[in-house]
Design a protein around this motif. Structure first.
Motif, PDB file in Angstrom:
ATOM      1  N   LEU A  26      41.714  23.795  35.025  1.00  0.00           N
ATOM      2  CA  LEU A  26      41.799  23.639  36.482  1.00  0.00           C
ATOM      3  C   LEU A  26      43.210  23.936  36.976  1.00  0.00           C
ATOM      4  N   GLY A  27      44.213  23.475  36.242  1.00  0.00           N
ATOM      5  CA  GLY A  27      45.591  23.711  36.635  1.00  0.00           C
ATOM      6  C   GLY A  27      45.969  25.176  36.607  1.00  0.00           C
ATOM      7  N   ARG A  65      44.758  26.566  39.813  1.00  0.00           N
ATOM      8  CA  ARG A  65      45.632  26.148  40.925  1.00  0.00           C
ATOM      9  C   ARG A  65      46.894  26.996  40.979  1.00  0.00           C
ATOM     10  N   THR A  66      47.485  27.239  39.815  1.00  0.00           N
ATOM     11  CA  THR A  66      48.703  28.052  39.775  1.00  0.00           C
ATOM     12  C   THR A  66      48.430  29.482  40.218  1.00  0.00           C
ATOM     13  N   GLN A  85      47.771  27.025  45.128  1.00  0.00           N
ATOM     14  CA  GLN A  85      47.401  25.853  45.926  1.00  0.00           C
ATOM     15  C   GLN A  85      48.402  24.719  45.719  1.00  0.00           C
ATOM     16  N   LEU A  99      49.894  21.044  45.011  1.00  0.00           N
ATOM     17  CA  LEU A  99      49.414  20.028  44.072  1.00  0.00           C
ATOM     18  C   LEU A  99      49.075  18.704  44.749  1.00  0.00           C
ATOM     19  N   TYR A 135      45.473  17.629  45.215  1.00  0.00           N
ATOM     20  CA  TYR A 135      44.831  17.338  43.934  1.00  0.00           C
ATOM     21  C   TYR A 135      45.163  15.913  43.488  1.00  0.00           C
ATOM     22  N   ARG A 175      54.812  33.202  43.711  1.00  0.00           N
ATOM     23  CA  ARG A 175      54.720  31.818  43.237  1.00  0.00           C
ATOM     24  C   ARG A 175      56.120  31.278  42.979  1.00  0.00           C
ATOM     25  N   HIS A 228      54.826  25.571  41.909  1.00  0.00           N
ATOM     26  CA  HIS A 228      53.566  25.969  41.285  1.00  0.00           C
ATOM     27  C   HIS A 228      53.577  25.889  39.761  1.00  0.00           C
TER      28      HIS A 228
END
Length: 506
Positions: A137-138, A141-142, A146, A148, A151, A204, A209
């Motif tokens: 999942l992480g 996200r990276t 998105q 953090l 989350y 990023r 991130h």
């Protein structure tokens, strides 16, 4: 010659990690307790084995696992395949945690004290599976960029909600299980994966991130283990009084006696334990070899060095587990017993604060994360300030956790209150600091600190009348993870208030 120098450096590094504990315990023994603890020789030997085992283990990681893992991460990032990255992230997270020494130690203690109701291997599988899902999942996200904080806010609201319904026997263990997932193996692998992805993707930010994977790896196992506790203790209730303080204490002593006999007297027992340790480390080796040969389809570079590194990991891990049971567990329980006998609770609180601060300041993972954060923030954050903030948070957290054991208060309210404060501060803090703050909460408990803190909690619970070892003995690691997040977020809020321009530019 170079490998010997590298090992000597690692050995010194391992000893420096243990030195604060030795100093704090020595000062309290000499100036406060003023007596020599029983079994001192065995403790010293055990501590020596811990230092030697950790040094071999770390050297093995550097020679074998880390170079291969880093090479795999770079290869997958260049390919840009999201499904492949997610599968690799899951596999890496699962394999790293299933072989985590601190989780093995906590799981074995939990199975012993619960008299088998909590299965150590099931607990480890559950935590490892949770971390694998979290890393996958992480990675998403990276890649998507998105933030953090949503989350973490939603996740910890779920954590607190589940805690309200979870049986009291499992709450402390669940939070401790989350705290020990980010340790000697997991932090370098997971942190490197997140930062590597963030720096390789245009647009990023490494600080915003790249950090956060470690934080997610702490949170989700807390939820999973509490659900496991609901199943074990609510859906399949056993006879009341099965686990009590006296029984728990007897079990701990039986485990220590068995380990000492097995490790010190019988070669066959040592070989059996070494084979079991090979089984524990096998998943991470299997993951690396599978992705190297079946997915990338390239031979391992420096094969001989890699094999030596893998072998050192197994031997070092075995020595570490034996050493902590011979040395660190007895030190923690002995200090708890001696301090309670003084009839002055101030010394108990003082010892908890000192051991929390001293061990955290020497924590290698914290030093590494602090340096990475300072570099990612272009000097706007000082690594030394981060270490002081985190060490102060750990010291405060362990002291509050010890107070809870002494008073016999329910851990539910402490945990729910602590994370309610964390959620509030997350909403108020500048968003650039949130991933780092939560990651720092996950790297505060080292391979040396976890066994000592766990033993201290169990020792206090066995020495104080009316305490249940399973309910009251676990949970100190959870407090050591919550309050560093609080201190770092508070620091960021205060700094932004007094210097808003600097906070905004970060």
């Amino acid at each position: 010659m170079k490998p010997l120098l590298a090992f000597w450096h690692t050995l010194r590094h391992s000893f420096n990690n243990l030195l604060p504990i030795i100093l704090v315990v020595g000062v309290f023994q000499a100036l406060v307790i003023r007596q020599v603890p029983d079994g001192l020789v065995g403790m010293v030997i055990g501590l020596g084995i811990v230092v030697f085992g950790v040094a071999i283990f770390l050297q093995g990681l550097e020679l074998g696992i880390f170079p291969v893992g880093k090479n795999l991460s770079n290869s997958f990032a260049r390919r840009g395949s999201l499904p492949l990255l997610m599968i690799f992230g899951f596999s890496l997270g699962f394999a790293a945690v299933i072989a985590e020494p601190a989780l093995i130690a906590v799981a074995e203690q939990a199975e012993s004290i619960s008299e088998g109701r909590i299965n150590a291997f099931t607990l480890r599988l559950l935590v490892a599976f949770s971390v694998g899902l979290v890393v996958a999942l992480g990675v998403v996200r990276t890649l998507l960029g998105q933030p953090l904080h949503w989350y973490m806010i939603i996740g910890y609201l779920l954590v607190v909600t589940v805690t309200f319904f979870a049986p009291e026997e499992i709450v402390g263990l669940a939070y401790d299980s989350g705290g020990v997932t980010t340790n000697i193996v997991t932090v370098p692998l997971i942190a490197a994966l997140g930062i590597g992805l963030a720096t390789s993707i245009k647009g990023r930010n490494a600080l915003a991130h790249g950090f956060g994977l470690v934080a997610l790896a702490v949170m989700v196992p807390m939820i999973a283990v509490q659900f496991y506790g609901i199943v074990v203790y609510t859906l399949f209730p056993s006879d009341p009084g099965l686990v009590n303080a006296a029984g728990g204490m007897a079990q701990v002593k039986d485990v220590d006696t068995a380990v000492q006999t097995n490790a010190g007297s019988y070669m066959l027992g040592m070989l059996k334990d070494l084979a079991l340790m090979l089984r524990d480390v096998l998943p991470i080796i299997a993951v690396i070899l599978f992705f190297q040969y079946a997915v990338i389809r390239k031979k391992l570079p420096y094969l001989q060095r890699t094999v030596i590194g893998f072998s050192m990991v197994i031997i070092g891990l075995y020595a570490f587990v034996v050493g902590l049971k011979l040395g660190l567990f007895p030190v923690g329980t002995s200090m708890a017993e001696q301090l309670i006998e003084l009839d002055n609770l101030l010394f108990v609180y003082l010892f908890a604060f000192c051991i929390g601060f001293a061990t955290t300041m020497a924590e290698p993972a914290l030093i590494a994360i602090g340096e990475q954060a300072e570099e990612a923030a272009n000097g706007k954050l000082a690594g030394s300030h981060i270490r002081l903030l985190v060490a102060g948070g750990v010291a405060i957290g362990i002291t509050i956790g010890v107070h809870r054991i002494i008073t016999g208060d329910s851990i539910h309210y402490y945990i729910m209150g602590g994370y309610a404060l964390v959620i509030l501060l997350t909403l108020l803090a500048p968003k650039f600091i949130v991933p780092l703050a939560f990651d720092l909460g996950g790297v505060t408990t080292s391979e040396v600190t976890v066994p000592l803190v766990t033993a201290l909690g169990i020792g206090l619970a066995t020495q104080i009348e009316g305490r249940n070892v399973l309910i009251d003995g676990f949970g100190l690691i959870a407090f050591a993870s919550i309050f560093p997040i609080v201190t770092v977020l508070l620091y960021a809020i205060i700094m932004e208030h007094f210097n808003p321009a600097k906070g905004a530019s970060s």
